[in-house]
Motif scaffolding. Structure first.
Motif, short mmCIF file in Angstrom:
data_model
loop_
_atom_site.label_atom_id
_atom_site.label_comp_id
_atom_site.label_asym_id
_atom_site.label_seq_id
_atom_site.Cartn_x
_atom_site.Cartn_y
_atom_site.Cartn_z
N GLY A 73 -22.90 16.68 -23.48
CA GLY A 73 -23.97 17.25 -22.68
C GLY A 73 -23.82 18.47 -22.01
N ASP A 74 -24.15 18.71 -20.78
CA ASP A 74 -23.77 20.02 -19.98
C ASP A 74 -22.47 20.28 -19.51
OD1 ASP A 74 -26.56 20.57 -19.86
OD2 ASP A 74 -27.06 19.90 -18.34
N ALA A 75 -22.04 19.31 -19.47
CA ALA A 75 -20.37 19.55 -19.01
C ALA A 75 -19.38 19.65 -20.13
CB ALA A 75 -19.67 18.22 -17.92
N GLY A 76 -19.92 19.20 -21.36
CA GLY A 76 -18.95 19.29 -22.56
C GLY A 76 -19.53 20.37 -23.63
N GLN A 77 -20.02 19.83 -24.73
CA GLN A 77 -20.28 20.62 -25.60
C GLN A 77 -21.93 21.21 -25.68
OE1 GLN A 77 -17.38 21.22 -26.94
NE2 GLN A 77 -17.42 20.43 -28.88
N ASN A 78 -22.44 20.99 -24.63
CA ASN A 78 -24.11 21.31 -24.40
C ASN A 78 -24.87 21.38 -25.96
OD1 ASN A 78 -25.86 22.68 -22.85
ND2 ASN A 78 -25.70 24.46 -23.77
N LEU A 79 -24.66 20.04 -26.42
CA LEU A 79 -25.46 19.88 -27.70
C LEU A 79 -26.47 18.71 -27.38
CD1 LEU A 79 -22.54 19.80 -30.28
CD2 LEU A 79 -24.23 21.62 -29.73
N ALA A 118 -19.91 25.42 -26.49
CA ALA A 118 -20.87 25.72 -25.36
C ALA A 118 -20.68 27.25 -25.01
CB ALA A 118 -20.73 24.94 -24.02
N ALA A 119 -19.40 27.71 -24.84
CA ALA A 119 -19.05 29.04 -24.69
C ALA A 119 -19.71 30.18 -25.80
CB ALA A 119 -17.55 29.40 -24.66
N ALA A 120 -19.61 29.54 -27.06
CA ALA A 120 -20.37 30.61 -28.27
C ALA A 120 -21.81 30.51 -27.93
CB ALA A 120 -19.87 29.61 -29.54
N GLN A 121 -22.55 29.32 -27.47
CA GLN A 121 -23.94 29.51 -27.23
C GLN A 121 -24.40 30.42 -26.07
OE1 GLN A 121 -25.81 25.46 -26.88
NE2 GLN A 121 -23.61 24.84 -27.58
N ARG A 122 -23.29 30.71 -25.24
CA ARG A 122 -23.63 31.58 -24.14
C ARG A 122 -23.38 32.90 -24.67
NH1 ARG A 122 -20.48 27.79 -21.14
NH2 ARG A 122 -18.41 29.23 -20.93
N LEU A 123 -22.22 33.29 -25.33
CA LEU A 123 -22.18 34.67 -26.18
C LEU A 123 -23.47 35.03 -26.84
CD1 LEU A 123 -19.83 36.91 -26.61
CD2 LEU A 123 -19.73 35.58 -28.87
N LEU A 124 -23.95 34.11 -27.65
CA LEU A 124 -25.00 34.33 -28.53
C LEU A 124 -26.38 34.37 -27.92
CD1 LEU A 124 -23.69 32.21 -31.69
CD2 LEU A 124 -23.65 34.73 -31.29
#
Length: 690
Positions: A163-169, A481-487
């Protein structure tokens, strides 16, 4: 600083520390089931309740902050009785199938039951909800992760990790309340039909056997025991600095030699280093980057080593597929070399003539590598993938005293030599740093650019960047999760020339198949060991690998040559697309394996072959043609695959056949329906020879 006492022992802590922190500083043990150091704490298991002078009733140690002057008691008779009652409630809802469980001997709940010598005192209560049978308790559909929720203790860590605290999936979440509460997938789908990327972070944090990596070690050990096949194993860099933890060693202990000796005792004929292929990956990927820079095409280049990241792109952002490096991951590259290259030919006439091939196993820190090994276009290049934890189970099962082994084991060559650059592949930022080292050589700037890029290192989740003078800016994303923020916006398209993404925080060092650890500094300790190996390596740039140089001189011509592309590069397709279904079908044809046809075709499907076989109607006839009428497949270096003409064009269904012909396919799909899990199926497949 604040002061407290724990069972009469004085401790001094930073403001904001928890009662659990105080207990651990005092070396006082408090049992936990729902606590994990890198995830939010919700105190649902109540096992860590303690008495504290500043509160009128027991408080959860994992969540409650220490107050100055607190007097903490962890072992009163009342607390001990509560813990036993709490565990007996969990035991009443547990299958007690420990002897066959994959985590037998490393299960937190099993350890507590044994420690307190608990017995069943209440009638067994089924897990889940009678009103909602759609909540599956068992799911073995994923190639990477097995679910058995009858063993769940409702800790919630899997949902947090996803979830939000981990992979955000958000693949896993809780349904129902009270005794019916259970972690389920989105819409109760089989895990294989969700947007799960197989990263395995849920298995890493699960304190019991409810979520585990799909086990392969049983098949591997039986194959080794029979000694009917020549066997080879490759080992990833992150494994050698973590496996010792499974045997009580400190995190970050470098156990390369012991691990090699253990693998030989298990029965492997050849022990190779995945790092050899990591060096080869850098040669291919670095050359690919420079070619794209020259052509100003498909920039930035995204790394392709992490299968969890590749899964995410194919599921969520197929528009990024052309930006992915076409270079295979080191695992798949090494598997292809071991099975299809000169090594296999050297094993004897049967191997050289395509009658046999070696049995290839990889040991990886990653559960998604199991998924990757089954991808169309690379399947069967690696027969089985073991996680670091699985290798430890094998070693224990055979009674090998890992700690007592000598640290003198050496990898076999020629697929065992590596450089420091290959070693740092295991750490977040390591692939990009290795690429920069070799790319600097290719452009004649190795003396002016630094060897070590510290700004790309570290285990904290997020995005790190670096400027390469005269070339451009690069970035690394530590965690999906960082990749999702970048994209999230389009600025990345113009800002960077290359981007590394590792789905797991810390990179492979924090992979879903690594040893489970409650040490909050475990990733830092493993990373320190990785960079220590790099620093001590006599050669630290991938192009300095002498066996890689020999491979190009004797087999591959040069990086990104036609020969290199055929063996070392791969193709991509959006999930549930015509292109992916075609790739999966062609993979089945190449391997003469018709077992997956029912998952790809409608029962009344038609295949127009544009060959003497004519038009084939119905699944059974399609299966019969593949398994009985086509010429028998060949193995080792004689095995040949269909290849997609384009690496990532979602609309291009043009194929190069094993005989070198160019064909175009036309694919007609059915409408999606619940009976297929929402997946389209091939209704008509037409082959056209160009």
């Amino acid at each position: 600083m604040i002061k407290a006492t724990v069972n009469g022992r004085n401790v001094e802590l930073e403001q904001g520390a928890t009662l659990l922190d105080a207990a651990r500083l005092a070396e006082v043990h408090i049992p936990t089931l729902c606590y994990y150091p890198r995830l939010p704490t919700h105190a649902v298991c109540r096992m860590c309740l303690v008495e504290v002078s500043s509160a009128p009733k027991p408080q959860p140690a994992c969540k409650t902050q220490v107050k100055d002057g607190d007097i903490i008691v962890t072992d009163s008779a009342k607390l001990e009785e509560f813990r036993k009652t709490d565990m007996q409630w969990l035991l009443a809802r547990h299958p007690n199938d420990c002897i066959r469980c994959e985590v037998n001997g490393s299960c937190q709940f099993q350890n507590l039951v044994s420690e307190y010598q608990l017995e069943d005192v209440w009638p067994k209560l089924p897990r889940g909800s009678i009103q909602h049978p759609e909540h599956r308790l068992t799911d073995h559909t994923s190639p990477s992760i097995w679910r058995d929720l009858s063993k769940c203790v409702e800790c919630g860590l899997c949902a947090e990790a996803c979830g939000d605290a981990g992979q955000n999936l958000h693949i896993i979440g809780f349904a129902e309340r009270s005794s019916g509460r259970i972690p389920v997938t989105v819409f109760d789908q089989e895990l294989s039909q969700t947007d799960c990327i197989s990263c395995g972070q849920c298995t890493l944090v699960c304190p019991v056997g409810a979520l585990i990596e799909t086990p392969h070690w049983h098949d591997v050990i039986h194959t080794l025991d029979s000694h009917r096949r020549v066997s080879a194993v490759q080992v990833a860099p992150a494994t050698r600095v973590a496996i010792g933890e499974e045997f009580g060693m400190k995190p970050g202990t470098i156990s390369t030699g012991r691990m090699i000796n253990a693998l030989r005792q298990l029965g492997f004929d050849y022990v190779f280093d995945t790092n050899f292929a990591a060096d080869l990956t850098i040669m291919e990927e670095g050359t690919e980057l420079l070619a794209r820079l020259k052509e100003h095409k498909n920039l930035p280049l995204f790394t392709s080593c992490c299968p969890g990241w590749i899964n995410w792109v194919e599921i969520h952002r197929p528009d990024i597929l052309p930006h992915l490096s076409t270079t295979k991951s080191p695992q798949q590259m090494h598997g292809a070399l071991t099975k299809r290259g000169a090594f296999a030919k050297s094993l004897g006439a049967g191997f050289a003539e395509g009658e046999d091939e070696p049995y290839v196993v990889s040991v990886m820190p990653c559960t998604a590598k199991k998924d990757e090994a089954q991808r169309p276009g690379v399947s069967e290049d690696v027969d089985h993938v073991l996680t670091t934890r699985e290798l430890a189970r094998m070693i224990k099962a055979r009674g090998i005293k890992f700690n007592a082994l000598e640290e003198d084991g050496e990898f076999d060559n020629p697929l065992g030599e590596s450089t420091g650059a290959a070693q740092i592949f295991g750490a977040s930022g390591g692939v990009m740093e290795a690429v920069v080292r070799t790319a600097a050589h290719f452009i004649g700037e190795e003396d002016s650019l630094p060897m070590d890029w510290h700004q790309l290192r570290g285990v904290h989740q997020g995005i790190k960047t670096a400027e390469i003078s005269g070339v451009g800016k690069v970035a690394i994303c530590n965690g999906i999760a960082a990749a999702q923020r970048l994209l999230a916006d389009e600025s990345w398209r113009d800002e960077f020339i290359a981007i590394e993404v590792m789905a797991c925080v810390g990179g492979c060092l924090g992979g879903g198949g690594e040893p489970k650890s409650m040490d909050p500094q475990v990733l830092q300790k493993r990373m320190q060991a990785i960079y220590q190996i790099d620093q001590n390596s006599p050669r630290r740039r991938s192009y300095e690998n002498r066996d890689v140089q020999t491979l190009y001189a004797t087999e591959l011509d040069q990086p990104n040559s036609a020969k290199a592309h055929k063996l070392l590069h791969t193709h991509y397709a959006p999930r549930h697309s015509k292109r992916l279904l075609l790739m999966q079908f062609l993979d089945s044809v190449d391997r003469r394996d018709s077992s997956r046809i029912e998952q790809l075709f409608h029962p009344q499907a038609i295949w127009s072959t544009a060959s003497p076989f004519g038009e084939v109607k119905g699944i059974e006839n399609i299966k019969r043609l593949i398994s009985e009428k086509l010429p028998p497949r060949q193995f080792a270096a004689m095995f040949a695959r269909h290849q997609m003409r384009s690496a990532a064009d979602s609309e291009d269904l043009t194929v190069i056949t094993p005989l070198g012909e160019t064909c175009r396919f036309h694919v007609e799909l059915t409408e999606t329906d619940a009976g297929t899990g929402g997946r389209p199926l091939i209704k008509r497949l037409q082959r056209e020879v160009l």
